[in-house]
Design an enzyme around this catalytic site. Structure first.
Site, short mmCIF file in Angstrom:
data_model
loop_
_atom_site.label_atom_id
_atom_site.label_comp_id
_atom_site.label_asym_id
_atom_site.label_seq_id
_atom_site.Cartn_x
_atom_site.Cartn_y
_atom_site.Cartn_z
N SER A 260 0.45 9.07 -6.99
CA SER A 260 -0.13 8.11 -6.64
C SER A 260 0.73 7.02 -6.11
O SER A 260 1.94 6.40 -7.19
CB SER A 260 -1.40 7.01 -6.84
OG SER A 260 -1.22 6.26 -8.09
N LYS A 261 1.55 5.60 -4.91
CA LYS A 261 1.81 4.97 -4.78
C LYS A 261 1.83 4.11 -5.32
O LYS A 261 2.43 2.90 -5.47
CB LYS A 261 1.26 4.80 -3.01
CG LYS A 261 1.02 4.29 -2.62
CD LYS A 261 0.99 4.60 -1.69
CE LYS A 261 -1.20 3.75 -0.25
NZ LYS A 261 -0.93 4.25 0.77
#
Ligand code: GLU
Length: 489
Positions: free
Chosen positions: A252-253
């Protein structure tokens, strides 16, 4: 029959490293079997699809050196390759399903659907359409339509029995029909959903192997039913494990930047990034992990893909990139790469005007523009705290800004400025006082070239990363704090 694979991204954001990984696997599989690899743009979500995102996807995949045999830019015998240009196909095939009784028109209002959902939730039943409109007769449907009542088209799904999906990596997977929703195939505006468009296109484009992320497994029964209803052979399915962070959580960013172009911005070589992604699916040959594309094609096999979840290990990526920089380029090639990186896309033309009014000597440019040629910045927390905001407000401001930035449909100077103004409003601080620590986090200094332009040019991913580091330097924020601060945004 020749093998045909495709990558079918939806142009709804920054091109993701997961897309690059799936594209690479599709490419390697097709080339290994002497087949073709296609690019299809799945832009039927009209509200979220943007031409900028489509352009960025093409640019990112091209930069990586993956070329497609057919696609929206190069054309091909099965075009158009952009779903928004293929509406007549979907209308025609939805019509066929309706005529054969494999689909039905549903006139339920959003309020009714919501009431059904609430009831299902209260009774702890799985959510899904309750079949209400299955009994609407053709005459009733015609009358409702004539009266202007809007409708969607849904897939008729058996309520009993099961279906077995064969997955190249997992073997047979059984799904009970009772757990499969009567999927909307055509929305009330006449546009198809992913499921209808995807199946129709895979068939018309002669796709033999569908290799995609494992988040699509639950769609496979619906697709199998569509192939059966149309009387079409179903392509072989291969659901690829999702990329993971080093701690095995889903990539995930918030933990790792996920944009392909972020890695270009950071100065990774495309062949190193591609090589790194390939190592998640191709075993090293005689212990050698550095390999070019033809070598990857030769060594690739789906049996090497582990279901355990490939780890996007940036330490390994750094090591590999370092090897490419040191071993794979002679001095002239190295220099050419540096130029290409530093001067790409008219970079100088974009940043020089920001600096001109602020310098007295050309040599002032070095310090003023250094942040444009850097990656992560190691900021001094004391510098962040030098202004009027206390530590708590600073942390809140960075968290809120991060959330607002993530939600922006477009990354432009006005949209960035509006977000920072909102941060000021929400934290009750003066705009000027909020801007200052952002200057420090983004440019490394409290005085630099215009902040919002800098952010726009650096790109959303790198800004997010610099803000994340600044937040960490101030002590970070717990998930509970983050949740509380982001509430109501
Ligand atoms: N448009 C889908 C996506 O963005 C494609 C999924 C598939 O490959 O079927 O991931």
């Amino acid at each position: 029959m020749s093998v045909r694979t495709r990558i079918a991204p939806s142009p709804t954001g920054d091109p993701h490293v997961g897309t690059a990984y799936v594209a690479l696997v599709n490419y390697l599989f097709a080339k290994k079997h002497g087949g073709q690899f296609l690019l299809r743009i799945e832009d039927t979500d009209r509200a979220r699809s943007t031409p900028e995102s489509e352009r960025a996807i093409l640019e990112a995949l091209e930069w990586l050196g993956l070329s497609w045999d057919e696609g929206p830019d190069v054309g091909g015998p099965h075009g158009p390759y952009r779903q928004s240009e293929r509406l007549p196909f979907y209308t025609r095939y939805a019509g066929e399903l309706l005529a054969a009784g494999h689909a039905f028109k549903c006139f339920c209002t959003p309020e009714r659907l919501e009431a059904v959902r609430v009831e299902q939730r209260q009774a702890s039943r799985p959510p899904g359409y309750d079949g209400h409109c299955l009994t609407v007769s053709p005459a009733e449907a015609a009358a409702l339509e004539a009266a202007g009542v809007s409708h969607v088209v849904r897939l008729k799904v058996p309520r009993e029995g099961s279906v077995t999906i064969d997955d190249m990596l997992r073997g047979p997977i059984v799904f009970e029909w009772s757990t499969v929703d009567m999927q909307v195939l055509v929305k009330s505006d006449g546009w198809p959903t992913y499921h209808l468009a995807n199946v129709v296109d895979d068939h018309l484009m002669g796709i033999t192997h569908v290799m995609r992320g494992e988040e699509w497994i639950s769609s496979a029964p619906k697709h199998a039913l569509l192939y059966e209803y149309f009387g079409w052979p179903m392509p072989k399915l291969c659901h690829l494990p999702l990329l993971r962070n080093a701690d095995k959580s889903k990539l995930s960013k918030r933990k790792n930047p996920t944009g392909i172009l972020f890695y270009r911005r950071m100065g990774y070589l495309p062949e190193a990034l591609l090589n790194f992604l390939a190592l998640l699916a191709v075993p090293p040959i005689d212990g050698e992990e550095v390999m070019d594309l033809p070598t990857m094609v030769g060594a690739f096999g789906v049996e090497h893909i582990s279901l355990g979840g490939p780890v996007f290990d940036t330490t390994k990526l750094d090591w590999l990139n370092g090897r490419y920089l040191r071993e794979k380029l002679d001095d002239a090639a190295f220099e050419a790469r540096v130029r290409e990186w530093a001067l790409r896309d008219g970079y100088l033309e974009r940043i020089l005007p920001l600096a001109r009014s602020r310098i007295e000597r050309l040599s002032d440019l070095g310090q003023l523009l250094a942040h444009f040629f850097s990656g992560r910045l190691d900021v001094d927390p004391e510098k962040l705290r030098e202004g009027k905001l206390d530590n708590e407000t600073l942390r809140r401001a960075f968290v809120i800004a991060g959330a607002l930035f993530d939600a922006l449909p477009e990354w432009t100077v006005p949209s960035i400025e509006a977000s920072i103004r909102r941060v000021a409003e929400i934290t009750g601080a003066k705009l000027r006082d909020v801007v200052r620590p952002f200057y420090v986090a983004i440019t490394g200094s409290a005085q630099s070239v215009p902040l919002f332009d800098s952010m726009q040019i650096l790109g959303r991913d790198l800004v997010r990363e610099r803000l994340r580091i600044a937040l960490e330097r101030l002590g970070g924020a717990t998930s509970k704090e983050q949740e509380a601060w982001k509430k109501g945004l």
